[in-house]
Scaffold this motif. Structure first.
Motif, PDB file in Angstrom:
ATOM      1  N   UNK A   1       0.832  -1.208   0.000  1.00 15.71           N
ATOM      2  CA  UNK A   1       0.000   0.000   0.000  1.00 15.71           C
ATOM      3  C   UNK A   1       0.868   1.260   0.000  1.00 15.71           C
ATOM      4  N   UNK A   2       0.400   2.250  -0.713  1.00 13.76           N
ATOM      5  CA  UNK A   2       1.019   3.568  -0.687  1.00 13.76           C
ATOM      6  C   UNK A   2       0.105   4.453   0.149  1.00 13.76           C
ATOM      7  N   UNK A   3       0.640   4.934   1.266  1.00 16.37           N
ATOM      8  CA  UNK A   3      -0.166   5.667   2.239  1.00 16.37           C
ATOM      9  C   UNK A   3       0.396   7.084   2.376  1.00 16.37           C
ATOM     10  N   UNK A   4      -0.314   8.075   1.834  1.00 19.53           N
ATOM     11  CA  UNK A   4       0.200   9.443   1.882  1.00 19.53           C
ATOM     12  C   UNK A   4      -0.055  10.118   3.239  1.00 19.53           C
ATOM     13  N   UNK A   5       0.870  10.989   3.602  1.00 22.71           N
ATOM     14  CA  UNK A   5       0.768  11.790   4.827  1.00 22.71           C
ATOM     15  C   UNK A   5       1.285  13.190   4.530  1.00 22.71           C
ATOM     16  N   UNK A   6       0.691  14.170   5.156  1.00 23.89           N
ATOM     17  CA  UNK A   6       1.206  15.534   5.046  1.00 23.89           C
ATOM     18  C   UNK A   6       2.473  15.686   5.887  1.00 23.89           C
ATOM     19  N   UNK A   7       2.485  15.074   7.069  1.00 22.82           N
ATOM     20  CA  UNK A   7       3.626  15.151   7.990  1.00 22.82           C
ATOM     21  C   UNK A   7       4.332  13.799   7.988  1.00 22.82           C
ATOM     22  N   UNK A   8       5.281  13.627   7.066  1.00 24.10           N
ATOM     23  CA  UNK A   8       5.960  12.343   6.931  1.00 24.10           C
ATOM     24  C   UNK A   8       6.747  11.964   8.176  1.00 24.10           C
ATOM     25  N   UNK A   9       7.476  12.905   8.748  1.00 23.96           N
ATOM     26  CA  UNK A   9       8.270  12.584   9.942  1.00 23.96           C
ATOM     27  C   UNK A   9       7.371  12.201  11.118  1.00 23.96           C
ATOM     28  N   UNK A  10       6.295  12.952  11.302  1.00 30.49           N
ATOM     29  CA  UNK A  10       5.366  12.623  12.385  1.00 30.49           C
ATOM     30  C   UNK A  10       4.720  11.260  12.184  1.00 30.49           C
ATOM     31  N   UNK A  11       4.332  10.970  10.946  1.00 31.64           N
ATOM     32  CA  UNK A  11       3.721   9.670  10.640  1.00 31.64           C
ATOM     33  C   UNK A  11       4.724   8.546  10.845  1.00 31.64           C
ATOM     34  N   UNK A  12       5.944   8.746  10.394  1.00 32.00           N
ATOM     35  CA  UNK A  12       7.003   7.756  10.552  1.00 32.00           C
ATOM     36  C   UNK A  12       7.200   7.418  12.029  1.00 32.00           C
TER      37      UNK A  12
ATOM     38  N   UNK B   1       6.167  -9.535   7.080  1.00 33.32           N
ATOM     39  CA  UNK B   1       6.548  -9.806   5.702  1.00 33.32           C
ATOM     40  C   UNK B   1       6.025  -8.767   4.722  1.00 33.32           C
ATOM     41  N   UNK B   2       5.495  -7.660   5.221  1.00 36.40           N
ATOM     42  CA  UNK B   2       4.924  -6.642   4.348  1.00 36.40           C
ATOM     43  C   UNK B   2       5.453  -5.275   4.694  1.00 36.40           C
ATOM     44  N   UNK B   3       4.814  -4.286   4.134  1.00 34.59           N
ATOM     45  CA  UNK B   3       5.231  -2.930   4.414  1.00 34.59           C
ATOM     46  C   UNK B   3       4.399  -1.929   3.651  1.00 34.59           C
ATOM     47  N   UNK B   4       4.734  -0.666   3.818  1.00 34.58           N
ATOM     48  CA  UNK B   4       4.056   0.419   3.122  1.00 34.58           C
ATOM     49  C   UNK B   4       5.095   1.374   2.563  1.00 34.58           C
ATOM     50  N   UNK B   5       4.676   2.125   1.566  1.00 35.07           N
ATOM     51  CA  UNK B   5       5.483   3.199   0.997  1.00 35.07           C
ATOM     52  C   UNK B   5       4.748   4.498   1.289  1.00 35.07           C
ATOM     53  N   UNK B   6       5.480   5.505   1.733  1.00 31.49           N
ATOM     54  CA  UNK B   6       4.892   6.806   2.042  1.00 31.49           C
ATOM     55  C   UNK B   6       5.422   7.808   1.027  1.00 31.49           C
ATOM     56  N   UNK B   7       4.588   8.241   0.068  1.00 34.25           N
ATOM     57  CA  UNK B   7       5.069   9.124  -0.994  1.00 34.25           C
ATOM     58  C   UNK B   7       5.319  10.542  -0.497  1.00 34.25           C
ATOM     59  N   UNK B   8       6.219  11.222  -1.186  1.00 33.11           N
ATOM     60  CA  UNK B   8       6.505  12.622  -0.842  1.00 33.11           C
ATOM     61  C   UNK B   8       5.783  13.581  -1.767  1.00 33.11           C
ATOM     62  N   UNK B   9       5.256  13.099  -2.863  1.00 37.62           N
ATOM     63  CA  UNK B   9       4.498  13.954  -3.781  1.00 37.62           C
ATOM     64  C   UNK B   9       3.007  13.734  -3.564  1.00 37.62           C
ATOM     65  N   UNK B  10       2.237  14.741  -3.868  1.00 38.95           N
ATOM     66  CA  UNK B  10       0.788  14.602  -3.734  1.00 38.95           C
ATOM     67  C   UNK B  10       0.365  14.413  -2.295  1.00 38.95           C
ATOM     68  N   UNK B  11       0.910  15.215  -1.411  1.00 43.30           N
ATOM     69  CA  UNK B  11       0.633  15.060   0.013  1.00 43.30           C
ATOM     70  C   UNK B  11      -0.752  15.555   0.407  1.00 43.30           C
ATOM     71  N   UNK B  12      -1.769  15.094  -0.282  1.00 49.89           N
ATOM     72  CA  UNK B  12      -3.150  15.391   0.070  1.00 49.89           C
ATOM     73  C   UNK B  12      -3.834  14.045   0.300  1.00 49.89           C
TER      74      UNK B  12
END
Length: 124
Positions: free
Chosen positions: A8-19, A50-61
């Motif tokens: 899953x690609x899960x977008x966040x406005x605050x990447x550091x806070x979400x991380x 065995x899984x994971x997520x990707x947090x994109x830096x573009x389109x932070x909406x």
């Protein structure tokens, strides 16, 4: 068991806070973190089991997402999330299909359901 082919690609406005929240509350680990020369995040991947997520830096909406994650020790996972301040929206409960679940919201409002159900387990 093989690695999943879909992450899953899960977008966040605050990447550091979400991380920080996802690692502290839900037990993710940082698989890959790439920063630019100024320290801004360019790419981040988190792992869980065995899984994971990707947090994109573009389109932070971010649009609201609902993710379901199998964990081996649901009680310990729930306790960890509560200690880290996760907003629990469905307390631990038994389901009709024999698993146990709980749900929490992350700071961006994404709903996470953690479950004892393992879709890859062999029927007995």
């Amino acid at each position: 068991m093989s690695r999943p082919a879909i992450y899953p690609i899960v977008p966040y406005r605050d990447l550091r806070g979400a991380l920080t929240f996802l690692c502290d509350a839900f037990g993710f680990t940082t698989h890959l973190l790439i920063e630019d020369s100024g320290g801004a995040i360019e790419h981040v991947e988190l792992a869980l089991g065995d899984g994971g997520i990707i947090m994109p830096t573009r389109g932070n909406d971010p649009a609201a997402m609902w993710l379901c994650v199998h964990v081996d020790d649901l009680d310990a996972h729930h306790a960890r999330a509560v200690r880290a301040g996760a907003r629990i929206v469905d307390e631990l409960h038994e389901t009709r299909h024999g698993s146990r679940d709980y749900s929490a919201l992350d700071p961006a409002g994404h709903r996470w359901t953690f479950t004892s159900y393992d879709p890859y387990a062999q029927p007995s």
